[in-house]
Design a protein around this motif. Structure first.
Motif, PDB file in Angstrom:
ATOM      1  N   THR A 558    -120.656  25.401 -14.345  1.00 33.61           N
ATOM      2  CA  THR A 558    -119.293  26.139 -14.324  1.00 33.61           C
ATOM      3  C   THR A 558    -118.839  26.641 -13.334  1.00 33.61           C
ATOM      4  N   THR A 582    -109.101  27.019 -12.588  1.00 33.37           N
ATOM      5  CA  THR A 582    -109.013  26.190 -14.212  1.00 33.37           C
ATOM      6  C   THR A 582    -108.571  24.647 -13.809  1.00 33.37           C
ATOM      7  N   ASP A 588    -108.012  20.201 -23.005  1.00 38.20           N
ATOM      8  CA  ASP A 588    -109.207  19.988 -22.112  1.00 38.20           C
ATOM      9  C   ASP A 588    -109.554  21.220 -20.882  1.00 38.20           C
ATOM     10  N   LYS A 590    -110.584  23.714 -18.569  1.00 33.33           N
ATOM     11  CA  LYS A 590    -112.084  24.100 -18.177  1.00 33.33           C
ATOM     12  C   LYS A 590    -112.078  25.133 -16.899  1.00 33.33           C
TER      13      LYS A 590
END
Length: 799
Positions: A558, A582, A588, A590
């Motif tokens: 990440t 982000t 969705d 992330k």
């Protein structure tokens, strides 16, 4: 009477074979170059005109300004095509096209890669573009999922015949069989994109209101006859503003308050090749600047050849003066003399044009190689070439022969027969002007060539922020079941420094845009690359702050590495580490945390500034294996790498390239243009020197008695050579003073097309001027020494 003119002219030309040879040589050389450049210019200007409706086809472009950075795209958001079809009465239809990536078809037991010529498109593509089908129905060819239309050459390649409708092609990429529903004629080379495969999209492209999200689809629109395209542009932008204001994924008021914008524009399909160099083009386009430059070069070289004819003809004036005087005494009028000399000019021009056509035909393969063209002289070419050539013969013949005709026919018989035939070299202001014009052009071309060469050399040696040397790139790696196994095996080979699996390379065309949101700020369009933990070190990149990805940190899944430009635009400055970025929508979403900032590196052409880029640690399904090697025995290492490949993927083709070669390919157009400039410049100097040789002969001829008297009075050979040379060197210096500022301005404008460029060096200007002086002296030295060494008795015995 006309027959007698040409008969007498032919006799005169044959009597003076040396003069005739130089004249024909100069004109033929100039005409041949002019023809080759004309072929090139006509080809460049004919792109996309094969479409019957080319005057009504437009592509929709998108311009995005964000944080002071303007990016020009050749693609649009999804809703654009639907709005064109439903909301704009000026439009007949609109179609979307996108390139298909990693396309591999099965041909027997062989897997064939077909990237670059395969496109997904909507069924109405045949309503917009002229793509005649040899078999199949254009109205239904791409309506069914998994259908494909192929070109005639592809049909021959895969099936050895043209009528293959109903056959299937197995697409290895997604393991599906595609039914061939049509065979189209091969698209002309003069197209801004060339398709060998047209794949059905499978279903209509879904429409949504994401006006701020660009897709990979290029949108083309066919407008109705006499449609107002300016009004259409206004409607499109109004619809876009409406859509952006109602968007749930962006704050439109906040977005525009910072001077940011989205804009749509229409470009005629016939302008795309020469006037469009946007992000996500469907093919490699040309440059209108080069077309204009080469057209000007063709005109200038033709003028140089005509000037040579004038100079060489006037150089013979003393020899022909008595002929003119005798003719006038015998009753010949000036009009008849003018016709006589024009007849000679037309004969020379006609002969030169025949030789020029043959020379151009012989040199065409070499010219094609240098310019990366496939020009041919066929029936279609001849239909416009013959009338153009006939017109050119008449125009050039009259233009080149006019001054000698009027000049020689103006001699007065009494002055001629007394030996007073001319005012000498210094009195020929018009001829001096011609020499200045000739060398101004030549010096202009020399400076331009040197600037282009220096810029290309600067590009080759510039620090790009990554090391492109000794990097081997293996293609088709994504076809392997376990590409990471290949990477591990190759990293163990002696001579291999490191290896990375990704298709996102600084020299590759694979560039993916995505929207990221830095903290609470509005979404920013950036390059979004998927790489592995070995990428930064394999590419030889440097970290400015933080660190690169590492296998030792599990949280790097990440994590995100950004470039300096992204850190600046996101407003992070030197405090980017730990910031949150982000991506995606509400479903969705992330989040990534920034672990490092890599120093800016050029991942596009040096014509463009570096744009924001973010990198994540992720698998890339289009991956290629880039290998940094360090060995003095590259052939042996290549053999080992191929052996490893065959052991893991025995049925896959072993394809590779080197990164430095891929980088050079980005500037292949400039390199070709540079080579052509060197050739054209050299030939222009040769042509100018032929004219200078004629002027030197003229000057020596007119001043032979002066030279004889000077020698009798004790003048040395060197003093006479200096005297004769000074007049010409003075003209070349004047030419330099005229050409240098013009060349500086023109090349300065050309360099503005590069975001990274080298300033024009002072020594380039000086070298061009000094070279012109040296070439001038060398050219005239033979005539000067010949005149200086002549016996004064020969020139004074009649006095």
């Amino acid at each position: 009477m006309i027959r007698n003119y040409f008969k007498t002219a032919l006799r005169s030309l044959l009597k003076n074979k040396g003069f005739t040879f130089l004249n024909i040589l100069g004109l033929a050389l100039g005409l041949a170059i002019c023809l080759l450049i004309t072929f090139y210019v006509v080809d460049e200007l004919s792109y996309d005109r094969y479409n019957i409706k080319h005057d009504r086809i437009y592509r929709v472009n998108t311009d995005l300004k964000y944080s002071g950075t303007i990016t020009n795209y050749a693609i649009t958001a999804i809703p654009v095509a639907n709005v064109l079809k439903t909301e704009c009465p000026e439009v007949e239809t609109a179609v979307r096209i996108t390139p298909a990536l990693n396309i591999r078809f099965k041909k027997g037991d062989e897997i064939v890669r077909e990237d670059g010529a395969t496109f997904y498109c909507e069924p109405n593509v045949f309503d917009v573009f002229t793509l005649p089908l040899l078999s199949g129905d254009a109205k239904t060819a791409l309506k069914e999922p998994n259908s494909v239309v192929i070109s005639e050459s592809i049909a021959q390649k895969y099936f050895n015949r043209s009528n293959v409708v109903g056959q299937t092609l197995f697409l290895v990429t997604d393991s599906t069989s595609h039914k061939i529903t049509g065979v189209m004629r091969d698209m002309p080379m003069q197209s801004h994109f060339r398709a060998n495969f047209l794949l059905a999209t499978g279903h209509p492209v879904q429409n949504n209101n994401l006006w701020n999200k660009l897709t990979a689809f290029a949108t083309y629109v066919l407008v109705k006859p006499n449609a107002n395209t300016n009004l259409l542009e206004s409607k499109l932008n109004a619809e876009m503003q409406k859509g952006l204001k109602g968007s749930s994924t962006m704050n439109y008021a906040k977005f525009t308050s910072g001077g940011n914008y989205f804009k749509l524009s229409l470009i005629p399909v016939t302008d795309i090749h020469l006037k469009s160099n946007r992000v996500m083009e469907l093919g490699a386009n040309g440059n209108s600047q080069y077309v204009y430059i080469f057209a000007a070069v063709a005109v200038f070289i033709l003028l140089l050849a005509c000037i040579n004819f004038m100079n060489l003809s006037t150089a013979r004036s003393a020899n022909r003066a008595r002929e003119v005087g005798v003719r006038k005494v015998l009753g010949s009028s000036r009009k008849h003399l003018i016709f006589q000399f024009l007849a000679e000019s037309l004969i020379v021009t006609f002969a030169a044009s025949i030789i020029a056509v043959m020379t151009a035909w012989v040199l065409l393969p070499l010219f094609n190689h240098l310019s990366n063209k496939q020009l041919v002289i066929n029936l279609q070419t001849i239909t416009w070439l013959l009338p153009a050539l006939l017109s050119l013969v008449i125009i050039v013949g009259v233009l080149a022969g006019s001054y000698p005709a009027f000049f020689l026919s103006a001699f007065q018989p009494i002055n001629v027969l007394k030996g007073k035939i001319s005012t000498g070299f210094k009195g020929g202001a018009f001829r001096n002007t011609l020499v200045v014009f000739q060398f101004s052009i030549s010096i202009f071309l020399v400076i331009g060539t040197l600037v282009i060469y220096n810029q290309l050399n600067y590009i080759r040696n510039k620090d790009l922020g990554f090391n492109r040397n000794q990097v081997l790139i293996l293609n088709n790696v994504n076809t392997l079941e376990h590409p990471d196994l290949l990477k591990r095996e190759i990293k163990q080979l002696p001579g291999v420094v490191n290896a990375t699996l990704t298709s996102f390379l600084p020299t590759a065309n694979n560039k993916i845009l995505n929207y990221v949101s830095p903290g609470e700020k509005e979404g920013q369009s950036t390059q979004f690359w998927k790489i592995d933990e070995d990428y930064i070190s394999t590419m030889g990149m440097q970290m400015k702050t933080g660190r690169a990805f590492s296998e030792q940190f599990k949280t790097d899944s990440t994590a995100m590495v950004i470039n300096e430009t992204a850190a600046k635009i996101f407003g992070y400055g030197n405090d980017a580490i730990g910031k949150t970025i982000t991506t995606g929508g509400a479903k969705d979403l992330k989040k990534y945390h920034v672990i490092g900032v890599v120093k800016d590196f050029n991942f596009s052409s040096l014509r463009d500034n570096v744009t924001p880029l973010v990198m994540t640690l992720d698998n890339d399904w289009l991956a290629r294996l880039s290998i940094r090697v360090n060995t003095h025995n590259l052939p042996a290492l290549m053999a080992q790498i191929e052996k490893t490949w065959k052991a893991i993927a025995p049925n896959e083709q072993f394809e590779y390239s080197f990164m430095d070669q891929d980088f050079d390919a980005l500037y292949r157009t400039e390199q070709r243009m540079g080579n052509l400039f060197i050739i054209f410049t050299s030939l222009s100097i040769v042509i100018a020197c032929l004219g200078l040789f004629g002027m030197a002969a003229y000057a020596a001829e007119q001043r032979n008695k002066e030279i004889g008297i000077r020698k009798v009075l004790g003048a040395s050979v060197s003093a006479i050579v200096r005297m004769l040379s000074f007049d010409f060197v003075k003209l070349v210096i004047i030419s330099f003073l005229v050409a240098a500022p013009l060349a500086f301005l023109a090349m300065h404008q050309w360099l503005q097309g590069f975001a990274y460029r080298q300033n024009i060096q002072w020594w380039v200007i000086v070298l061009a001027g000094a070279g012109a002086v040296v070439i001038t002296f060398v050219t005239i030295s033979a005539q000067s020494f010949k005149a200086a060494m002549s016996n004064p008795v020969d020139s004074l015995k009649n006095e």
